[in-house]
Write a protein that holds these residues in place. Structure first.
Motif, short mmCIF file in Angstrom:
data_model
loop_
_atom_site.label_atom_id
_atom_site.label_comp_id
_atom_site.label_asym_id
_atom_site.label_seq_id
_atom_site.Cartn_x
_atom_site.Cartn_y
_atom_site.Cartn_z
N VAL A 173 26.76 101.79 -96.13
CA VAL A 173 25.82 101.38 -95.08
C VAL A 173 26.28 101.90 -93.72
O VAL A 173 25.46 102.31 -92.88
CB VAL A 173 25.69 99.84 -95.05
N ALA A 174 27.60 101.93 -93.50
CA ALA A 174 28.15 102.40 -92.23
C ALA A 174 28.30 103.93 -92.19
O ALA A 174 29.00 104.46 -91.32
CB ALA A 174 29.51 101.74 -91.97
N ARG A 175 27.66 104.62 -93.13
CA ARG A 175 27.69 106.09 -93.20
C ARG A 175 29.08 106.64 -93.53
O ARG A 175 29.45 107.73 -93.08
CB ARG A 175 27.20 106.72 -91.89
N GLN A 176 29.86 105.89 -94.30
CA GLN A 176 31.17 106.34 -94.74
C GLN A 176 31.15 106.45 -96.26
O GLN A 176 30.15 106.13 -96.91
CB GLN A 176 32.24 105.35 -94.29
N ILE A 177 32.25 106.90 -96.83
CA ILE A 177 32.40 106.98 -98.28
C ILE A 177 33.87 106.80 -98.61
O ILE A 177 34.73 107.05 -97.77
CB ILE A 177 31.88 108.34 -98.82
N ASP A 178 34.17 106.32 -99.80
CA ASP A 178 35.56 106.17 -100.23
C ASP A 178 35.67 106.63 -101.68
O ASP A 178 35.20 105.96 -102.59
CB ASP A 178 36.02 104.72 -100.11
N LEU A 179 36.29 107.79 -101.85
CA LEU A 179 36.47 108.36 -103.18
C LEU A 179 37.80 107.95 -103.81
O LEU A 179 38.10 108.37 -104.94
CB LEU A 179 36.39 109.89 -103.11
N ALA A 180 38.60 107.17 -103.10
CA ALA A 180 39.96 106.87 -103.56
C ALA A 180 40.09 105.50 -104.21
O ALA A 180 41.19 105.11 -104.61
CB ALA A 180 40.94 106.97 -102.39
N VAL A 181 38.99 104.75 -104.34
CA VAL A 181 39.10 103.37 -104.81
C VAL A 181 39.67 103.27 -106.23
O VAL A 181 40.46 102.38 -106.54
CB VAL A 181 37.74 102.64 -104.72
N GLY A 182 39.27 104.19 -107.11
CA GLY A 182 39.77 104.14 -108.47
C GLY A 182 41.27 104.41 -108.55
O GLY A 182 42.02 103.71 -109.23
N SER A 183 41.72 105.44 -107.83
CA SER A 183 43.13 105.78 -107.83
C SER A 183 43.96 104.69 -107.15
O SER A 183 45.06 104.36 -107.60
CB SER A 183 43.35 107.11 -107.11
N GLY A 243 41.59 113.21 -100.55
CA GLY A 243 43.04 113.34 -100.62
C GLY A 243 43.68 112.09 -101.20
O GLY A 243 44.65 112.18 -101.99
N GLY A 244 43.15 110.93 -100.85
CA GLY A 244 43.67 109.68 -101.39
C GLY A 244 43.45 109.57 -102.89
O GLY A 244 44.30 109.01 -103.61
N VAL A 257 43.65 111.87 -105.09
CA VAL A 257 44.72 112.59 -105.79
C VAL A 257 46.07 111.94 -105.54
O VAL A 257 46.86 111.73 -106.47
CB VAL A 257 44.75 114.06 -105.33
N SER A 258 46.34 111.57 -104.29
CA SER A 258 47.66 111.05 -103.92
C SER A 258 47.94 109.70 -104.58
O SER A 258 49.04 109.48 -105.11
CB SER A 258 47.76 110.91 -102.40
N PHE A 259 46.98 108.79 -104.56
CA PHE A 259 47.21 107.47 -105.14
C PHE A 259 47.34 107.53 -106.65
O PHE A 259 48.08 106.74 -107.26
CB PHE A 259 46.09 106.50 -104.74
N ARG A 260 46.64 108.48 -107.28
CA ARG A 260 46.82 108.63 -108.73
C ARG A 260 48.23 109.14 -109.03
O ARG A 260 48.86 108.71 -109.99
CB ARG A 260 45.77 109.60 -109.28
N GLY A 261 48.72 110.02 -108.17
CA GLY A 261 50.09 110.46 -108.33
C GLY A 261 51.07 109.32 -108.12
O GLY A 261 52.08 109.20 -108.84
#
Length: 380
Positions: free
Chosen positions: A57-67, A122-123, A125-129
């Motif tokens: 809603v705030a025009r952001q995105i988060d691709l790192a939640v799963g990792s 980037g998160g 990949v990094s958090f999965r590592g």
């Protein structure tokens, strides 16, 4: 009926059609056992999707939640099993890790100005590592009974009596809040909504709550005299949705989020602390990821480095299918419930019809594409 309500009604009809269609094909989709399992399986995605809705809603995105979920889950389990920490201390450590990660990503995006897509990619990949590094890739079992109960299972439900009591309390709260809002509108000199329409909404809400309780109470594990009732993961999910729904609609913070999504520049000129709100949003989502990691760890009875793999796309799809616009500024937390249930119902139905994992992934991927197409059509 506004556009948002109409869209949710369409999604609800789609969910019902999916359920009926798969039941006709399998004969077992609408059984109490399968619906109980779907509710448990959807809870983790639903918890994170409720926070993702506000991010989008705030025009952001988060691709790192799963990792991030995988890293937090492994950390908490590793601290308990390998390091001998208490359950409470390990959960607090996992929450702290998630909040630091959320603060860092929010700072990069809101203050430094790096697009959230790049930061969270980037998160991812990094958090999965980090999930691999924390426990050297080894599964970390957890054994605390009360913690395992949070994931559902034999002892992870409220039982018949507890479920009915919670159902009655929930309906009373929903009805009481609706009456309070109507009176507040009248005192302020506003024009309240149509009474007939509100009565229908109240009746449908009560029907949904009591119907769910009846279905889950009908599910009995072999050898047990009483029904399972509401699973704890579902209870946690519903609590999260209610709290975030209240925050989004009835707090200054919620109004700021929608204002930023509608027009970030205008929001900044109006005196809204855009950077601070975006950082707070990232912290909120990080806390929800930590909570979802606890539920996922409890369901698996362990922390594994593969927890949450691919979940980010499912979470985003649940939010978009539930009516959150990728353009920002519109959508609701409650809609993510329908979105998450639609995705899980399709996956469960395909599994019951013996569709291979490859084709299930193809179908779910195209569901996400269809949701985005639908969103674009609605915007036009």
């Amino acid at each position: 009926m506004n556009a948002q309500t109409q869209r949710l009604a369409v999604m609800a009809a789609v969910l019902v059609a999916i359920a009926i269609g798969f039941h006709v094909l399998t004969g077992s989709f609408l059984t109490a056992e399968n619906l109980y399992n779907i509710a448990q399986q959807t809870a983790v995605v639903g918890i994170v999707a409720s926070g993702m809705a506000l991010i989008i809603v705030a025009r952001q995105i988060d691709l790192a939640v799963g990792s991030l979920l995988g890293a937090v889950g492994v950390l908490m389990a590793w601290l308990q099993y390998t390091q001998g920490w208490s359950v409470g201390a390990s959960l607090l450590a996992g929450l702290a890790f998630a909040l630091v990660a959320g603060m860092f990503q929010g700072w990069l995006s809101a203050v430094i100005g790096i697009p959230s897509f790049v930061v969270t990619l980037g998160g991812l990949v990094s958090f999965r590592g980090a999930a691999f590094l924390i426990a050297d890739g080894k599964t970390q079992p957890v054994t605390e009974p009360w913690l395992l109960a949070l994931g559902g299972g034999l002892d992870g439900s409220l039982g018949e009596r507890g479920s009915w009591l919670l159902g009655v309390a929930l309906v009373a709260v929903l009805w009481g809040w609706q009456v309070t809002q109507r009176r507040a509108q009248l005192r302020a000199g506003g024009v309240p909504g149509d009474a007939k329409h509100e009565l229908i909404k109240s009746g449908l809400a009560a029907l949904a709550v009591f119907g769910s309780v009846a279905v889950f109470n009908a599910y009995k594990i072999e050898g047990m005299e009483q029904g399972q009732g509401l699973p704890l993961p579902l209870v946690i999910w519903v609590a999260v949705v209610l709290v975030l729904g209240f925050i989004a609609k009835h707090t200054r913070f919620g109004r700021y989020v929608y204002a930023i999504g509608g027009n970030p520049d205008a929001a900044r000129l109006a005196g809204i602390p855009v950077r601070r709100v975006l950082i707070q949003l990232n912290l909120l989502l990080a806390a929800l990821v930590a909570l979802a990691a606890v539920v996922a760890m409890a369901r698996l009875n362990a922390g594994t480095n593969s927890m949450g793999t691919g979940m980010e796309l499912t979470v985003i799809a649940a939010a978009v299918i539930g009516g959150v616009s990728l353009a920002g500024g519109s959508g609701s937390v409650g809609g993510t419930v329908l979105g998450a249930l639609i995705i899980q119902s399709i996956d469960s139905g395909l599994l019951l019809t013996d569709v291979s994992i490859g084709w299930r992934m193809v179908v779910l991927g195209q569901v996400l594409v269809a949701a985005v197409v639908f969103d674009r059509v609605v915007q036009k």
